[in-house]
Design a protein around this motif. Structure first.
Motif, PDB file in Angstrom:
ATOM      1  N   GLU A 112      -5.955  -6.043  19.375  1.00 17.64           N
ATOM      2  CA  GLU A 112      -6.986  -6.935  19.905  1.00 17.64           C
ATOM      3  C   GLU A 112      -7.295  -6.541  21.350  1.00 17.64           C
ATOM      4  OE1 GLU A 112      -5.974 -11.116  20.400  1.00 17.64           O
ATOM      5  OE2 GLU A 112      -8.075 -11.709  20.126  1.00 17.64           O
ATOM      6  N   ASP A 114      -7.953  -7.061  25.026  1.00 15.16           N
ATOM      7  CA  ASP A 114      -7.706  -8.171  25.958  1.00 15.16           C
ATOM      8  C   ASP A 114      -8.629  -8.139  27.171  1.00 15.16           C
ATOM      9  OD1 ASP A 114      -6.725  -6.243  27.699  1.00 15.16           O
ATOM     10  OD2 ASP A 114      -4.624  -6.774  27.439  1.00 15.16           O
ATOM     11  N   LEU A 143      -6.525 -15.503  17.304  1.00 15.10           N
ATOM     12  CA  LEU A 143      -7.299 -14.844  18.359  1.00 15.10           C
ATOM     13  C   LEU A 143      -6.827 -15.348  19.717  1.00 15.10           C
ATOM     14  CD1 LEU A 143     -10.887 -14.980  16.811  1.00 15.10           C
ATOM     15  CD2 LEU A 143      -9.369 -12.984  16.998  1.00 15.10           C
ATOM     16  N   GLN A 144      -6.846 -14.467  20.704  1.00 10.73           N
ATOM     17  CA  GLN A 144      -6.334 -14.849  22.028  1.00 10.73           C
ATOM     18  C   GLN A 144      -7.047 -16.086  22.592  1.00 10.73           C
ATOM     19  OE1 GLN A 144      -6.950 -11.347  24.512  1.00 10.73           O
ATOM     20  NE2 GLN A 144      -8.928 -10.976  23.566  1.00 10.73           N
ATOM     21  N   GLU A 145      -8.343 -16.251  22.276  1.00 10.95           N
ATOM     22  CA  GLU A 145      -9.084 -17.391  22.817  1.00 10.95           C
ATOM     23  C   GLU A 145      -8.464 -18.717  22.371  1.00 10.95           C
ATOM     24  OE1 GLU A 145     -10.995 -18.830  25.376  1.00 10.95           O
ATOM     25  OE2 GLU A 145     -10.861 -16.659  25.580  1.00 10.95           O
ATOM     26  N   GLN A 147      -5.302 -19.282  21.932  1.00 11.26           N
ATOM     27  CA  GLN A 147      -4.138 -19.503  22.790  1.00 11.26           C
ATOM     28  C   GLN A 147      -4.567 -19.918  24.199  1.00 11.26           C
ATOM     29  OE1 GLN A 147      -1.249 -19.749  21.617  1.00 11.26           O
ATOM     30  NE2 GLN A 147      -1.590 -18.807  19.620  1.00 11.26           N
ATOM     31  N   PHE A 148      -5.595 -19.276  24.727  1.00 12.48           N
ATOM     32  CA  PHE A 148      -6.039 -19.638  26.079  1.00 12.48           C
ATOM     33  C   PHE A 148      -6.584 -21.073  26.094  1.00 12.48           C
ATOM     34  CE2 PHE A 148      -6.393 -14.897  26.791  1.00 12.48           C
ATOM     35  CZ  PHE A 148      -5.323 -14.851  27.670  1.00 12.48           C
ATOM     36  N   ASP A 149      -7.278 -21.471  25.025  1.00 13.00           N
ATOM     37  CA  ASP A 149      -7.754 -22.863  24.944  1.00 13.00           C
ATOM     38  C   ASP A 149      -6.585 -23.832  24.949  1.00 13.00           C
ATOM     39  OD1 ASP A 149     -10.443 -22.534  25.037  1.00 13.00           O
ATOM     40  OD2 ASP A 149     -10.730 -22.458  22.852  1.00 13.00           O
ATOM     41  N   ARG A 152      -5.284 -24.141  28.405  1.00 10.27           N
ATOM     42  CA  ARG A 152      -6.163 -24.950  29.270  1.00 10.27           C
ATOM     43  C   ARG A 152      -5.933 -26.432  29.008  1.00 10.27           C
ATOM     44  NH1 ARG A 152     -10.173 -20.971  27.374  1.00 10.27           N
ATOM     45  NH2 ARG A 152     -10.092 -19.271  28.894  1.00 10.27           N
ATOM     46  N   ARG A 177      -3.253 -11.100  32.293  1.00 11.55           N
ATOM     47  CA  ARG A 177      -4.136 -11.719  31.293  1.00 11.55           C
ATOM     48  C   ARG A 177      -4.291 -13.214  31.537  1.00 11.55           C
ATOM     49  NH1 ARG A 177      -2.207 -10.321  25.354  1.00 11.55           N
ATOM     50  NH2 ARG A 177      -4.213 -11.190  24.726  1.00 11.55           N
ATOM     51  N   ASN A 181      -7.746 -15.271  32.697  1.00 14.50           N
ATOM     52  CA  ASN A 181      -8.356 -16.226  31.776  1.00 14.50           C
ATOM     53  C   ASN A 181      -8.214 -17.687  32.189  1.00 14.50           C
ATOM     54  OD1 ASN A 181      -9.454 -14.846  29.144  1.00 14.50           O
ATOM     55  ND2 ASN A 181      -7.631 -13.688  29.776  1.00 14.50           N
TER      56      ASN A 181
END
Ligand SMILES: [Zn+2]
Ligand SMILES: [Zn+2]
Length: 347
Positions: A112, A114, A143-145, A147-149, A152, A177, A181
């Motif tokens: 993926e 980054d 998907l990394q998004e 995890q980032f969500d 947050r 990373r 993000n």
């Protein structure tokens, strides 16, 4: 064999060079700057030019030669080129060619993109030496998004409840990373010295990152509670955490996909964000090389090579002296590989 498995690591006798040797040698080609791949004391290092600033930070001044991806050079008639591995900034696969025979050493990789490490490039070869850190079918990344969500939301909740968000992330790779993000979700990103020094080395080399501040003694509790702190796993038990109490500890690591790891390690939140390929990523990468022979190292060699053999790809397991940085990263009570850049004094 174009590349042999020796007690100093992967060795190309024809070209007289090693790849990620675990002892000092004459000529070392380095896939990336994590300490289980880049050892001190070799007379000559070849790496991607993004990797050099971190090698300098961790190993000091040495005889470094750098090249760009897809820019071949020759050693004793052996053609060598580097190709993006997508693992951390500068991480590269090594392609080795002699007399029409092509081997590729993956180093660590993830498929993926980054946004900072480059897009993993499948490289056609006869023989592929692959890592297998997460070479079990249970490892399947979202998907990394996603995890980032989740991170947050966790930060927002901590703010609301007056707790510091302390995110444990490996200082080389994961930290860049999460900072990139998550910085826009807070007013300040406070970082451990190891994270700060690593980021500074990249900035000096021309990279851009959101602003971060080193954790210092004069930062107020209230400021911590409204913001984000990023530190390597080894920092979690340090006395400086007291200043941030109450604190919620989150860990960013592929190992967090296994729920037991979150409970066992006394952490409040686990985010399965990895810098390695998951099971499907490994399989896809292996197939994309078209290799007729695959050597599996660095992780779950036995199950992954067994699966390949059962599915028509000739594979063998190779034991290496590599440590496992992902493991160190998740253990708050274990000192990671940050020794050379740790700055416990100020933090
Ligand atoms: Zn690595
Ligand atoms: Zn590694």
């Amino acid at each position: 064999m174009l590349i042999d498995f020796t007690d100093k690591g992967l060795f190309c006798a024809r070209g007289q060079f090693y790849i990620d040797p675990w002892q000092a040698v004459d000529k070392a080609i380095i896939t990336h700057a994590h300490s289980d791949h880049a050892k001190w004391g070799s007379k000559y290092y070849l790496c991607h030019h993004y990797t050099k600033p971190i090698l300098q930070l961790r190993l000091g001044n040495n005889n470094y030669e750098t090249i760009e991806w897809n820019e071949p050079i020759y050693m004793n008639g052996v053609k060598i080129s580097l190709h993006p591995a997508g693992h951390i900034i500068g991480s590269s696969q090594v392609r080795v060619e002699y007399n029409g025979e092509v081997w590729v050493v993956s180093g660590d990789y993830k498929t993926e993109n980054d946004g900072i490490s480059g897009q993993f490039e499948p490289v056609t070869c006869h023989t592929f030496i692959t890592e297998s850190t997460f070479g079990l079918p249970i490892y399947h990344w979202q998907l990394q998004e996603v995890q980032f969500d989740a991170m947050r939301k966790w930060i927002a909740l901590n703010k609301e409840q007056g707790r510091t968000s302390l995110l444990l992330a490996y200082s080389l790779g994961k930290a860049q990373r999460v900072i990139k993000n998550l910085a826009s979700s807070v007013d300040h990103v406070f970082v451990h010295g190891a994270v700060y020094n690593t980021q500074q080395a990249f900035i000096n080399a021309g990279w851009h990152f959101p602003e971060t501040e080193k954790v210092t003694a004069d930062i107020s509790k209230e400021l911590f509670h409204q913001n984000l702190v990023v530190a390597p796993g080894s920092a979690a038990d340090s006395p400086w955490i007291k200043k941030m109490q109450p604190v919620s500890v989150g860990v960013c690591s592929g190992w967090m996909q296994v729920r037991g790891n979150v409970r066992r390690k006394n952490i409040d939140a686990g985010f399965a964000l990895s810098d390695h390929a998951d099971w499907h990523g490994l399989l896809e990468a292996v197939k994309a090389t078209g290799a007729s022979k695959v050597y599996v190292t660095h992780g779950f060699q036995a199950p992954f090579s067994r699966f390949l053999n059962e599915n028509g790809i000739e594979a063998a397991e190779v034991k290496t002296a590599f440590g496992n940085e992902e493991e160190e990263e998740t253990l708050p009570d274990v000192a990671g590989e940050i020794d050379t850049t740790t700055d416990n004094q100020e933090i």
